[in-house]
Structures are given as C-alpha cells and as structure tokens.
Design a protein around this motif. Structure first.
Motif, short mmCIF file in Angstrom:
data_model
loop_
_atom_site.label_atom_id
_atom_site.label_comp_id
_atom_site.label_asym_id
_atom_site.label_seq_id
_atom_site.Cartn_x
_atom_site.Cartn_y
_atom_site.Cartn_z
N SER A 19 0.83 -1.20 0.00
CA SER A 19 0.00 0.00 0.00
C SER A 19 0.87 1.25 0.00
CB SER A 19 -0.92 -0.01 1.23
OG SER A 19 -1.64 1.19 1.33
N ILE A 20 1.86 1.29 0.88
CA ILE A 20 2.77 2.44 0.95
C ILE A 20 3.54 2.59 -0.36
CG2 ILE A 20 4.78 3.41 2.14
CD1 ILE A 20 3.81 2.01 4.68
N GLU A 21 3.99 1.47 -0.89
CA GLU A 21 4.75 1.49 -2.14
C GLU A 21 3.94 2.08 -3.28
OE1 GLU A 21 7.19 -1.58 -5.10
OE2 GLU A 21 6.20 -2.33 -3.30
N SER A 22 2.63 1.76 -3.33
CA SER A 22 1.79 2.27 -4.40
C SER A 22 1.63 3.79 -4.31
CB SER A 22 0.41 1.59 -4.38
OG SER A 22 -0.42 2.10 -3.35
N GLU A 49 9.13 1.68 8.88
CA GLU A 49 10.50 2.22 8.97
C GLU A 49 11.43 1.63 7.92
OE1 GLU A 49 11.47 1.42 13.02
OE2 GLU A 49 10.42 3.20 13.79
N SER A 50 11.07 0.50 7.34
CA SER A 50 11.93 -0.14 6.34
C SER A 50 12.00 0.68 5.05
CB SER A 50 11.41 -1.55 6.01
OG SER A 50 10.17 -1.49 5.31
N PHE A 51 11.09 1.63 4.84
CA PHE A 51 11.09 2.42 3.62
C PHE A 51 12.18 3.49 3.61
CE2 PHE A 51 6.99 0.42 3.18
CZ PHE A 51 6.89 0.23 1.82
N LYS A 52 12.70 3.84 4.78
CA LYS A 52 13.83 4.78 4.86
C LYS A 52 13.54 6.07 4.09
CE LYS A 52 16.25 1.46 6.87
NZ LYS A 52 16.56 1.46 8.30
N SER A 53 12.34 6.55 4.16
CA SER A 53 11.96 7.76 3.42
C SER A 53 11.50 8.83 4.40
CB SER A 53 10.84 7.45 2.43
OG SER A 53 10.34 8.63 1.85
N TYR A 58 5.52 7.84 10.75
CA TYR A 58 4.83 6.81 11.54
C TYR A 58 4.30 7.43 12.83
CZ TYR A 58 4.15 2.50 14.25
OH TYR A 58 3.62 1.49 15.01
N VAL A 59 2.98 7.28 13.03
CA VAL A 59 2.33 7.85 14.21
C VAL A 59 1.51 6.76 14.89
CG1 VAL A 59 0.68 9.57 15.04
CG2 VAL A 59 2.16 10.10 13.09
N VAL A 60 1.58 6.69 16.21
CA VAL A 60 0.76 5.75 16.97
C VAL A 60 -0.27 6.56 17.75
CG1 VAL A 60 0.72 3.92 18.71
CG2 VAL A 60 2.70 4.15 17.19
N ASN A 61 -1.53 6.18 17.64
CA ASN A 61 -2.58 6.87 18.40
C ASN A 61 -2.29 6.81 19.90
OD1 ASN A 61 -4.36 7.97 16.53
ND2 ASN A 61 -5.52 6.08 16.29
#
Length: 274
Positions: A19-22, A49-53, A58-61
């Motif tokens: 999904s993130i890649e798309s 975090e693996s996307f290194k971008s 990244y947010v946690v409620n």
C-alpha cells in the motif's frame, strides 16, 4: 506542502508495504505519507520504517480509536493543502494522484474529487459503473454509497471541517461523503485508479450489518423514508429485531417487505444503477 496521504492501519504488517509502495511510486510525488497505527501488535512499525523515506511518517494513536479515529489523527497532522486517503490493504494505480491533483488545480470550485475503483474478486467489479454527474451525486448518495475513502482527494480545510464519525463502526465513508455533499462540491473522475481487495478481517466482514445499519439510520432517519433501496434495508433491520424477539408474523412481514422493495428497486432503476 501540497499533498498529504493518510493511511490508517491495524495489524496489517503483511500487506501494508504494498500500500505504501503504491503511494511512493505515484507519477506525481506526494509530500508526506502519514501512517497512523491504531495500536498494532504485529511488525507494523518495522514495515513502515523499512522504507527509509523522510516522506513516510509513523504515528501511533495515544489510545485505540478505530479506523475513523486514526483517519482523524492523520487529518489533524496533515500539512498538505490536499489530503488523499489510502487503506493499508489497497493499491493505487500510478497516475491516481497526478490526475486528481491536476483536476482540482484546474477546477478550484471543486472541494473533493473521487475516482472509480475495481473491487477485485467481488461481483460488484467497477464502482461506480458509470459516470456520476456532480448534479446527481448528493441524490445518489442518499440511495447508497459509491465513494470509498481510498478514492477520495479532498481539500484539507474541508476534511478538517467534516472529519470522520468515530462512533460509527461501519459505513463511515458513506457518512463522511454524505456530509461533504451537503456543503461542498464533489466531482467524479470517471477512471479506475484504485484496486481494492476485500480482506477476511476487514471491517465489513466483522461488524454485524444490521447493527451497523441501525446505528447509521439513527443518524439519518429521513433516508429510511426515501428510495426503495433504503426501505428494503430498514425492513432488514426490523426482520433482525423481530427474529431476535421470536415475533414470527412481524419478522415474516418485514422479510417480505425487504425482498419486495429490493426487487422493485432492482427492476425500476436497473439502467441507472451505480
């Protein structure tokens, strides 16, 4: 910033990456991707975090809010002038953002545009099946929803004014676009730019339909009096109630009305179905 993307997620580490890649491979790059984690217990954080971008945030409620609350968190954090919503189990085609952004820039009077989607593995297939004119969108939405969150491209100020109803466990996208349609201009970009695969653990699979419909119609009671399709659904709710109470005659009458309204809706409005 021009474009923010909000992705709510919960325990979808195995499919979230695609999904993130798309989003990252869009022909028109977005400015930020806000992944809002609703307290996942799997490897979601590692996947993000693996996307290194620097674009991927990244947010946690602060507490478990559900998908609606996660989307609202993303809306409030978004810095872009426009917001697009993606789901953790769906895929955008590469031209989605470019085409929606171009249309919105060229038509500043439009507050939200949505594209068509392909429900892979579903009998519904392409939704909506035809072009929906801006003049008919509000009326058609009263009959049922054909605008899913992952097809939406919306001005941030509009999204902040509307927000998602965190009390609804299902039909939250229907509720959201109904409220947008009452105050703002919506346009349908009649191209399939999103592919959706319904997962076995999706909200629509796990939340009781009758209970969810009852909650929804409590918010929109007038809809149960309009259009045969909603009258059909309302009698489905009544059938569920009477069956639970073992009121055989009433449950039978409600079930009969459910099928009757459903049949006439299908026959009379077949040619304009979305």
């Amino acid at each position: 910033m021009n474009i923010s993307v909000v992705i709510p997620t919960y325990n979808r580490a195995k499919i979230l990456g695609k999904s993130i890649e798309s989003v990252l491979i869009q022909t028109l790059p977005v400015d930020e991707i806000i992944v809002v984690d609703d307290f996942s217990t799997d490897q979601t954080q590692k996947v993000v975090e693996s996307f290194k971008s620097e674009k991927v945030k990244y947010v946690v409620n602060s507490f478990k809010k559900g998908a609606n609350g996660a989307r609202n968190t993303g809306i409030m954090l978004a810095k872009g002038q426009y917001i697009a919503f993606q789901d953790s189990d769906d895929r955008w085609l590469p031209l989605k953002i470019a085409k929606q952004y171009q249309f919105m820039v060229e038509n500043p009077n439009v507050d939200m545009c949505f594209c068509s989607m392909n429900l892979k593995g579903s009998k519904r297939g392409i939704v909506p099946k035809r072009k929906v004119t801006s003049e008919e969108i509000k009326t058609q939405l009263e009959k049922g929803n054909f605008i899913s969150t992952q097809t939406i491209f919306i001005k941030k100020n509009v999204a902040k004014n509307i927000l998602f109803d965190e009390c609804l466990k299902r039909f939250q996208d229907w509720d959201f676009v109904l409220r947008v349609a009452k105050k703002y201009n919506i346009h349908h970009l009649n191209e399939v730019l999103v592919e959706v695969v319904v997962q076995n653990d999706s909200i629509s699979k796990n939340i009781n339909e009758c209970e969810a419909l009852e909650t929804f119609f409590q918010k929109y009671p007038d809809l149960t009096k309009k259009h045969m399709v909603n009258k059909s659904l309302y009698n489905k709710i009544l059938f569920h109630h009477y069956s639970m109470k073992e009121q055989t005659l009433r449950s039978f009458m409600s079930l009969s009305k459910y099928f009757l309204y459903k049949y006439f809706d299908k026959v009379l409005y077949r040619s304009v179905k979305l």
